[in-house]
Structure formats: C-alpha cells, structure tokens
Enzyme design. Structure first.
Site, PDB file in Angstrom:
ATOM      1  N   GLY A   1       0.393 -89.055  61.039  1.00  0.00           N
ATOM      2  CA  GLY A   1      -0.608 -89.692  60.172  1.00  0.00           C
ATOM      3  C   GLY A   1      -1.825 -88.781  60.130  1.00  0.00           C
TER       4      GLY A   1
ATOM      5  N   GLY B   1      -4.757 -88.556  57.345  1.00  0.00           N
ATOM      6  CA  GLY B   1      -5.496 -89.773  57.003  1.00  0.00           C
ATOM      7  C   GLY B   1      -6.945 -89.772  57.451  1.00  0.00           C
TER       8      GLY B   1
ATOM      9  N   ILE C   1      -8.343 -91.346  59.874  1.00  0.00           N
ATOM     10  CA  ILE C   1      -8.464 -91.102  61.324  1.00  0.00           C
ATOM     11  C   ILE C   1      -7.843 -89.755  61.662  1.00  0.00           C
ATOM     12  CG2 ILE C   1      -7.726 -91.863  63.625  1.00  0.00           C
ATOM     13  CD1 ILE C   1      -7.599 -94.742  62.393  1.00  0.00           C
ATOM     14  N   GLY C   2      -6.657 -89.506  61.092  1.00  0.00           N
ATOM     15  CA  GLY C   2      -5.869 -88.328  61.482  1.00  0.00           C
ATOM     16  C   GLY C   2      -6.641 -87.021  61.369  1.00  0.00           C
TER      17      GLY C   2
ATOM     18  N   ASP D   1     -12.522-100.293  71.375  1.00  0.00           N
ATOM     19  CA  ASP D   1     -13.202-101.520  71.832  1.00  0.00           C
ATOM     20  C   ASP D   1     -14.145-101.207  73.005  1.00  0.00           C
ATOM     21  OD1 ASP D   1     -11.785-103.150  69.970  1.00  0.00           O
ATOM     22  OD2 ASP D   1     -10.032-102.997  71.256  1.00  0.00           O
TER      23      ASP D   1
ATOM     24  N   HIS E   1      -5.975-106.162  70.670  1.00  0.00           N
ATOM     25  CA  HIS E   1      -6.878-105.489  69.732  1.00  0.00           C
ATOM     26  C   HIS E   1      -6.962-106.252  68.406  1.00  0.00           C
ATOM     27  CE1 HIS E   1      -9.200-102.383  67.833  1.00  0.00           C
ATOM     28  NE2 HIS E   1      -8.308-102.304  66.860  1.00  0.00           N
TER      29      HIS E   1
HETATM   30  P1  NAD Z   1      -5.476 -93.856  56.098  1.00  0.00           P
HETATM   31  O1  NAD Z   1      -4.801 -94.575  54.992  1.00  0.00           O
HETATM   32  O2  NAD Z   1      -6.722 -93.122  55.809  1.00  0.00           O
HETATM   33  O3  NAD Z   1      -4.463 -92.830  56.775  1.00  0.00           O
HETATM   34  C1  NAD Z   1      -3.179 -93.174  57.127  1.00  0.00           C
HETATM   35  C2  NAD Z   1      -2.305 -91.962  57.021  1.00  0.00           C
HETATM   36  O4  NAD Z   1      -0.995 -92.357  57.415  1.00  0.00           O
HETATM   37  C3  NAD Z   1      -2.197 -91.385  55.600  1.00  0.00           C
HETATM   38  O5  NAD Z   1      -2.478 -90.006  55.605  1.00  0.00           O
HETATM   39  C4  NAD Z   1      -0.757 -91.644  55.212  1.00  0.00           C
HETATM   40  O6  NAD Z   1      -0.200 -90.654  54.361  1.00  0.00           O
HETATM   41  C5  NAD Z   1      -0.101 -91.647  56.592  1.00  0.00           C
HETATM   42  N1  NAD Z   1       1.220 -92.253  56.591  1.00  0.00           N
HETATM   43  C6  NAD Z   1       1.677 -93.313  55.890  1.00  0.00           C
HETATM   44  N2  NAD Z   1       2.980 -93.531  56.181  1.00  0.00           N
HETATM   45  C7  NAD Z   1       3.335 -92.583  57.077  1.00  0.00           C
HETATM   46  C8  NAD Z   1       4.534 -92.273  57.740  1.00  0.00           C
HETATM   47  N3  NAD Z   1       5.653 -92.971  57.536  1.00  0.00           N
HETATM   48  N4  NAD Z   1       4.543 -91.229  58.603  1.00  0.00           N
HETATM   49  C9  NAD Z   1       3.419 -90.508  58.823  1.00  0.00           C
HETATM   50  N5  NAD Z   1       2.252 -90.755  58.208  1.00  0.00           N
HETATM   51  C10 NAD Z   1       2.215 -91.768  57.341  1.00  0.00           C
HETATM   52  O7  NAD Z   1      -5.729 -94.937  57.260  1.00  0.00           O
HETATM   53  P2  NAD Z   1      -6.674 -94.784  58.559  1.00  0.00           P
HETATM   54  O8  NAD Z   1      -8.031 -95.263  58.238  1.00  0.00           O
HETATM   55  O9  NAD Z   1      -6.489 -93.431  59.136  1.00  0.00           O
HETATM   56  O10 NAD Z   1      -6.022 -95.892  59.538  1.00  0.00           O
HETATM   57  C11 NAD Z   1      -4.723 -95.727  60.023  1.00  0.00           C
HETATM   58  C12 NAD Z   1      -4.315 -96.931  60.874  1.00  0.00           C
HETATM   59  O11 NAD Z   1      -5.122 -97.015  62.049  1.00  0.00           O
HETATM   60  C13 NAD Z   1      -4.486 -98.283  60.181  1.00  0.00           C
HETATM   61  O12 NAD Z   1      -3.367 -99.086  60.431  1.00  0.00           O
HETATM   62  C14 NAD Z   1      -5.716 -98.878  60.822  1.00  0.00           C
HETATM   63  O13 NAD Z   1      -5.732-100.287  60.780  1.00  0.00           O
HETATM   64  C15 NAD Z   1      -5.563 -98.358  62.232  1.00  0.00           C
HETATM   65  N6  NAD Z   1      -6.777 -98.354  63.059  1.00  0.00           N
HETATM   66  C16 NAD Z   1      -6.644 -98.691  64.364  1.00  0.00           C
HETATM   67  C17 NAD Z   1      -7.721 -98.668  65.215  1.00  0.00           C
HETATM   68  C18 NAD Z   1      -7.571 -99.009  66.668  1.00  0.00           C
HETATM   69  O14 NAD Z   1      -8.582 -99.244  67.321  1.00  0.00           O
HETATM   70  N7  NAD Z   1      -6.380 -99.000  67.208  1.00  0.00           N
HETATM   71  C19 NAD Z   1      -8.995 -98.309  64.702  1.00  0.00           C
HETATM   72  C20 NAD Z   1      -9.099 -97.981  63.375  1.00  0.00           C
HETATM   73  C21 NAD Z   1      -7.983 -98.009  62.529  1.00  0.00           C
HETATM   74  C1  LMR Z   2     -10.970-101.409  64.295  1.00  0.00           C
HETATM   75  O1  LMR Z   2     -11.110-102.112  65.298  1.00  0.00           O
HETATM   76  O2  LMR Z   2     -11.922-100.840  63.747  1.00  0.00           O
HETATM   77  C2  LMR Z   2      -9.593-101.193  63.752  1.00  0.00           C
HETATM   78  O3  LMR Z   2      -8.675-102.014  64.369  1.00  0.00           O
HETATM   79  C3  LMR Z   2      -9.534-101.265  62.260  1.00  0.00           C
HETATM   80  C4  LMR Z   2      -9.735-102.648  61.716  1.00  0.00           C
HETATM   81  O4  LMR Z   2      -8.953-103.035  60.846  1.00  0.00           O
HETATM   82  O5  LMR Z   2     -10.674-103.321  62.113  1.00  0.00           O
END
Ligand code: NAD
Ligand code: LMR
Length: 341
Positions: free
Chosen positions: A35, A38, A40-41, A177, A204
C-alpha cells in the site's frame, strides 16, 4: 587532495562511522510496505528510507509504485529501494522480508465508521496475508488497514489455514492511539510530548480504544470531567481528523509517524535490543477478547512477553467493560469472513 584538507582524526571518525553503518546495516531489516503509494504508504516509506535500521525497502502497491520507488531511491541514505506494481509482482516484493507493514485499503470519509471499510479492506488484507504465508512466512507483519479489530483476525486466520501462523508475529498497529494520547497529555500539561508515555490498550475503534492515563509516565492527574473529556478525545481522534479532512481521507501523516515508530521498534527488537516495548493489537489471553492490545516486550521473534494490563483505575475498568462486547463482535466478524463460505 581530500585527505590534505581534513585532519587525520576526522578521517578516523568518518572511517569508523562508515564501519558502523556497514556493520549495523548487515544486521538490519528488509521491510516491505504494502500500500506504499497511498496517503500513509508514501510518507511512511520516506521515514523508513531515512533510517539506517532499514537495509532494503520493498514497496508494493497496485498503482504508482515505480514512480514512488524511483523518487525515494534518489535519497542519499543507505537502504536500497525497489518498487513492485500489481498482484503478479507481489510475491517478489515480499520475498526475504523481515517485516511487512500493510497500510493497503480504503480510508474513511465523514459519517463512516471504521467497520464500514470492512467490505473493501477485508479481502485486500486476506490476499496480502495469503501472499505473506507463501513468500515470507516468518516475517513480522504489522497491519494498519482498518478495521484493525477485524483485519488482524482475518490475517491470522489466513496464516493459520496456510499452516504458518505464529501469533507472536502478527500485530495490529495501534501506535497512533499512543502517539495521540502522548501528544494531547503533553501539550495539555505543558510537558514535552516526546517524554510522555501513556499506554493505550484494547482495540482500534471508538469505545474499544482504552487510554490508561492512570499509568502515564510521567504521572499526570485530571479532574473527573477533564479525564472523561480527554479519554473521549483520544477515542474519537481518528474521527476528528476525518472530519477536518472533509472527504479527503483520514490520518496519514501522524499515522506515517506512528507506523515508522512501530516499525523501528520491530527492527531494534529483531537486532536483539533489550527492553523494546510497544502497544499493539495481538492474539491475547489477557481478557475475554481473543485479540487485544497491551504493552508488549518485543524480541527477535516478535512478542517476547505480553506485559498485560497492569493496575486499572475504576474509570478504566468501566472502559474495559464497555469495550469487550464490541471487540468480540469485530473479531468474530473477521474470523467469519475467512471461515464461512
Ligand atoms: P489511501 O487510499 O491513501 O492509500 C491506500 C493505498 O492502498 C493506495 O495506494 C491503494 O492503491 C493501495 N491498495 C489498494 N488495494 C491494494 C492491494 N490489494 N494491495 C496493495 N495496495 C493496495 O489510504 P490511506 O489513507 O493510506 O489509509 C490506508 C488504510 O489505513 C485505511 O484502511 C485506513 O483506514 C487505515 N488507517 C489506519 C490507521 C491505524 O491507526 N491503524 C490510521 C490511519 C489510517
Ligand atoms: C485513525 O485512527 O486515524 C485511523 O484509524 C483512521 C480512521 O479512520 O480514523
């Protein structure tokens, strides 16, 4: 010419530094980010690229990875960066990885819960976990993709079915968190946030996020109403960002920081550093919930020791009671996704 311009002591220091970098890099980690293109990535990969703890950075996504990898590879730090694009290149991306970090999948828009992401992200995490089972079954896997309370059970069930599941090696990344709790407490109390450490346990999402402010170091105290307000702010901090971004996604930069912090802790633990502790959502027998986040002592094989909940205040015990039914439901949903036809 060069040696005539700098003092011999300086040459010795430079030589030793180079030796340190080379020696340590040989023991350092290959990290795959799934990912990687993206929100985050990309910043996460940038932070990882800046650390000598990472020897190789393997960037996987279904789009744009050649560009992201080319861009990052021009940075003059030690690690080698390679980009892999699309499912046919996934196993090559994962081969030899010591650590796999997964921020793949869709983020929330205003009005959505994390569980609303389940339908899209469950299959993404399932397929990435299946590829890890084949290509890097011993890797430490950190799952960022939401809903973490369900995606960690999904990945675990997939690895279990493939016969390679080691519960000590699969983590839901809940570091954000803790980072938020530290930031809100530090700024609120006028303490440098980098010196604050507030464990956050549970899961979470919403009520499953349980900040243990009574165990914060340095110790801090709040009146009842302020404690409730601070706790709720930590529980709803993700939604605060989703609302502020107004449709443009959820936390990315703070998550990249948190993801890098967690990854570096895994790297240090892999190298044998002692006393590396992080909270993460893992398979657990600390509560009735099958997966639960608590502080973990990390070692070369992942979780070395689950440090448990410690002494909870009455307020925190009530939070725990409220979290367990929701957590169990989220966990069951993830397991059912893999096990039911
Ligand atoms: P984003 O849409 O900006 O990026 C996601 C990336 O994943 C994209 O580049 C997309 O092409 C890629 N992707 C989609 N399907 C894929 C696959 N099969 N294999 C590989 N890559 C693939 O989203 P983001 O803002 O980077 O968020 C990503 C995830 O992280 C979301 O589910 C979000 O809710 C989660 N998140 C979690 C936390 C946490 O604390 N754990 C915090 C923030 C966001
Ligand atoms: C966060 O805590 O920021 C992530 O889990 C993204 C969200 O959907 O809130």
């Amino acid at each position: 010419m060069f040696s005539r311009l700098i003092k011999p002591q300086t040459v010795a220091v430079l030589h030793n530094n180079a030796k340190n970098i080379c020696t340590s890099s040989q023991r350092n980690a290959k990290v795959a980010v799934c990912g990687a293109s993206g929100g985050i990535g990309q910043p996460l990969s940038l932070l990882l690229k800046q650390s000598p703890l990472v020897t190789e950075l393997s960037l996987y996504d279904i789009v744009h990875t050649p560009g992201v990898a080319a861009d990052l590879s021009h940075i003059d730090t030690f690690s080698k960066v390679t980009g892999y694009n699309g499912p046919e290149q996934l196993k090559d991306a994962l081969k030899g990885a010591d650590i796999v970090i997964i921020p793949a999948g869709v983020p929330r828009k205003p009005g959505m819960t994390r569980d609303d992401l389940f339908n899209t992200n469950a299959s993404i995490v399932r397929d990435l976990a299946a590829a890890c089972a084949e290509a890097c079954p011993k890797a430490l896997i950190g799952i960022i993709s939401n809903p973490v309370n369900s995606t960690v059970p999904i990945a675990s069930e997939v690895l279990q079915k493939a016969g390679v599941y080691d519960p000590n090696r699969v983590f839901g990344v809940t570091t954000l968190d803790v980072v938020r709790a530290n930031a809100f407490i530090g700024h609120g109390k006028g303490i440098d946030p980098t010196t604050v450490n507030c464990p956050v346990v549970g899961g979470h999402s919403g009520v499953t996020i349980i900040p243990l402010i009574s165990q914060c170091k340095p110790a801090v105290t709040f009146e009842k109403a302020a404690l409730k307000a601070l706790t709720e702010r930590i529980q709803e901090a993700g939604t605060e960002v989703v609302k502020a971004k107004a449709g443009a996604g959820s936390a990315t930069l703070s998550m990249a920081h948190a993801g890098a912090k967690f990854t570096f802790s895994l790297c240090r633990a892999l190298k044998g550093e002692q006393n590396v502790i992080e909270c993460a959502f893992v398979r657990s027998n600390i509560t009735e919930a099958k997966y639960f986040s608590t502080p973990l002592l990390l070692g070369p094989n992942g979780i070395q020791k689950n440090l448990g909940l410690g002494q909870l205040s009455d307020f925190e015990s009530e939070l725990l009671k409220a979290a367990i039914p929701e957590l169990k439901k989220n966990i069951q949903k993830g397991e059912d996704f893999v096990n039911k036809k």
